[in-house]
Design a protein around this motif. Sequence first.
Motif, PDB file in Angstrom:
ATOM      1  N   ASP A  92      35.925 -42.899  20.753  1.00  0.00           N
ATOM      2  CA  ASP A  92      35.855 -43.152  22.190  1.00  0.00           C
ATOM      3  C   ASP A  92      35.552 -44.634  22.400  1.00  0.00           C
ATOM      4  OD1 ASP A  92      35.509 -43.185  24.925  1.00  0.00           O
ATOM      5  OD2 ASP A  92      34.354 -41.320  24.963  1.00  0.00           O
ATOM      6  N   TYR A  93      36.586 -45.449  22.238  1.00  0.00           N
ATOM      7  CA  TYR A  93      36.418 -46.894  22.251  1.00  0.00           C
ATOM      8  C   TYR A  93      35.982 -47.432  23.611  1.00  0.00           C
ATOM      9  CZ  TYR A  93      38.814 -46.525  17.765  1.00  0.00           C
ATOM     10  OH  TYR A  93      39.155 -46.191  16.481  1.00  0.00           O
ATOM     11  N   GLU A  94      36.443 -46.794  24.682  1.00  0.00           N
ATOM     12  CA  GLU A  94      36.048 -47.269  26.015  1.00  0.00           C
ATOM     13  C   GLU A  94      34.538 -47.138  26.208  1.00  0.00           C
ATOM     14  OE1 GLU A  94      36.294 -49.344  29.215  1.00  0.00           O
ATOM     15  OE2 GLU A  94      38.062 -48.968  27.988  1.00  0.00           O
TER      16      GLU A  94
ATOM     17  N   LEU B 186      34.596 -53.862  17.101  1.00  0.00           N
ATOM     18  CA  LEU B 186      35.350 -52.983  17.991  1.00  0.00           C
ATOM     19  C   LEU B 186      36.642 -53.649  18.456  1.00  0.00           C
ATOM     20  CD1 LEU B 186      35.668 -50.346  19.510  1.00  0.00           C
ATOM     21  CD2 LEU B 186      34.130 -51.256  21.275  1.00  0.00           C
ATOM     22  N   LEU B 187      36.582 -54.925  18.770  1.00  0.00           N
ATOM     23  CA  LEU B 187      37.803 -55.640  19.156  1.00  0.00           C
ATOM     24  C   LEU B 187      38.810 -55.636  18.010  1.00  0.00           C
ATOM     25  CD1 LEU B 187      36.215 -58.625  21.095  1.00  0.00           C
ATOM     26  CD2 LEU B 187      37.742 -56.877  22.063  1.00  0.00           C
TER      27      LEU B 187
ATOM     28  N   ILE C  78      24.439 -45.838  20.183  1.00  0.00           N
ATOM     29  CA  ILE C  78      25.391 -45.027  20.959  1.00  0.00           C
ATOM     30  C   ILE C  78      26.799 -45.611  20.802  1.00  0.00           C
ATOM     31  CG2 ILE C  78      26.112 -44.298  23.273  1.00  0.00           C
ATOM     32  CD1 ILE C  78      23.089 -44.222  24.007  1.00  0.00           C
ATOM     33  N   GLY C  79      26.911 -46.915  20.914  1.00  0.00           N
ATOM     34  CA  GLY C  79      28.209 -47.552  20.728  1.00  0.00           C
ATOM     35  C   GLY C  79      28.785 -47.288  19.349  1.00  0.00           C
ATOM     36  N   ASP C  80      27.940 -47.352  18.328  1.00  0.00           N
ATOM     37  CA  ASP C  80      28.398 -47.073  16.962  1.00  0.00           C
ATOM     38  C   ASP C  80      28.936 -45.644  16.851  1.00  0.00           C
ATOM     39  OD1 ASP C  80      27.430 -49.612  16.392  1.00  0.00           O
ATOM     40  OD2 ASP C  80      25.664 -48.887  15.299  1.00  0.00           O
ATOM     41  N   ALA C  81      28.199 -44.703  17.427  1.00  0.00           N
ATOM     42  CA  ALA C  81      28.655 -43.308  17.397  1.00  0.00           C
ATOM     43  C   ALA C  81      29.972 -43.159  18.156  1.00  0.00           C
ATOM     44  CB  ALA C  81      27.580 -42.395  17.986  1.00  0.00           C
ATOM     45  N   ASP C  82      30.077 -43.826  19.306  1.00  0.00           N
ATOM     46  CA  ASP C  82      31.321 -43.761  20.084  1.00  0.00           C
ATOM     47  C   ASP C  82      32.505 -44.323  19.291  1.00  0.00           C
ATOM     48  OD1 ASP C  82      30.174 -42.543  22.330  1.00  0.00           O
ATOM     49  OD2 ASP C  82      29.691 -44.475  23.269  1.00  0.00           O
ATOM     50  N   VAL C  83      32.286 -45.405  18.554  1.00  0.00           N
ATOM     51  CA  VAL C  83      33.355 -45.959  17.713  1.00  0.00           C
ATOM     52  C   VAL C  83      33.797 -44.912  16.692  1.00  0.00           C
ATOM     53  CG1 VAL C  83      33.908 -47.661  15.917  1.00  0.00           C
ATOM     54  CG2 VAL C  83      32.728 -48.387  17.992  1.00  0.00           C
ATOM     55  N   GLU C  84      32.838 -44.289  16.042  1.00  0.00           N
ATOM     56  CA  GLU C  84      33.163 -43.313  14.998  1.00  0.00           C
ATOM     57  C   GLU C  84      33.860 -42.086  15.569  1.00  0.00           C
ATOM     58  OE1 GLU C  84      32.974 -43.796  11.754  1.00  0.00           O
ATOM     59  OE2 GLU C  84      32.141 -45.792  12.097  1.00  0.00           O
ATOM     60  N   ILE C  85      33.494 -41.697  16.772  1.00  0.00           N
ATOM     61  CA  ILE C  85      34.135 -40.554  17.435  1.00  0.00           C
ATOM     62  C   ILE C  85      35.535 -40.929  17.911  1.00  0.00           C
ATOM     63  CG2 ILE C  85      34.015 -39.088  19.504  1.00  0.00           C
ATOM     64  CD1 ILE C  85      30.932 -39.205  19.201  1.00  0.00           C
TER      65      ILE C  85
END
Length: 182
Positions: free
Chosen positions: A138-140, A165-166, A129-136
């Motif tokens: 949505d870093y928060e 991410l950082l 999920i975090g990986d997908a959020d990065v790609e989208i």
Amino acid sequence: MKFQSAVSLAIACLSLSVSSLGQRPPAPTTDQLVTKTASAAAKNPTNANSWVEFGDVLMQKGRETADAAYCTRAQAAYEKALNIDPRQLGALDGMAWVNGVRHEFEASIDWANKALAVDPKNMAAFGLIGDADVEIGDYEKAFQQYQKMLDLRPDLSSYSRSAHLLQVTGDSRRATWLMAKA
């Protein structure tokens, strides 16, 4: 003289035996693992775990070769596992992985959430999920998912994802510190 030769031979054999104690056989290649896991799944077609292992190896082969056909084959293996056991965690994670690789991020998140419904502490699902959020972008949300990973088990996977991410968000100092912990 014969005694000395026998002693020398015994010492030579002993040193060969001792020197080989710590050595491991070479790890199998991905191609060998594809063959092995395909065979295991074919021999045990009602074993969901066999299909998940086959799918995971196919995804690895796809990663190594950048050949999308492996992703399609992996999806088929995960689907077979889910037909056997709809709550098979590895297959749910695998489907999230397949969709993430295809840049179908919303579908990846949906599959990962299905995995979390089965196991609310599933590290792989939080990572996907975090990986997908990065790609989208949505870093928060990505920070939140990676933090859940870190809270559950700080390891190479959670540290490296968080460090990436950082770095992406401009915090190189903390990213470097976190990678050093990995």
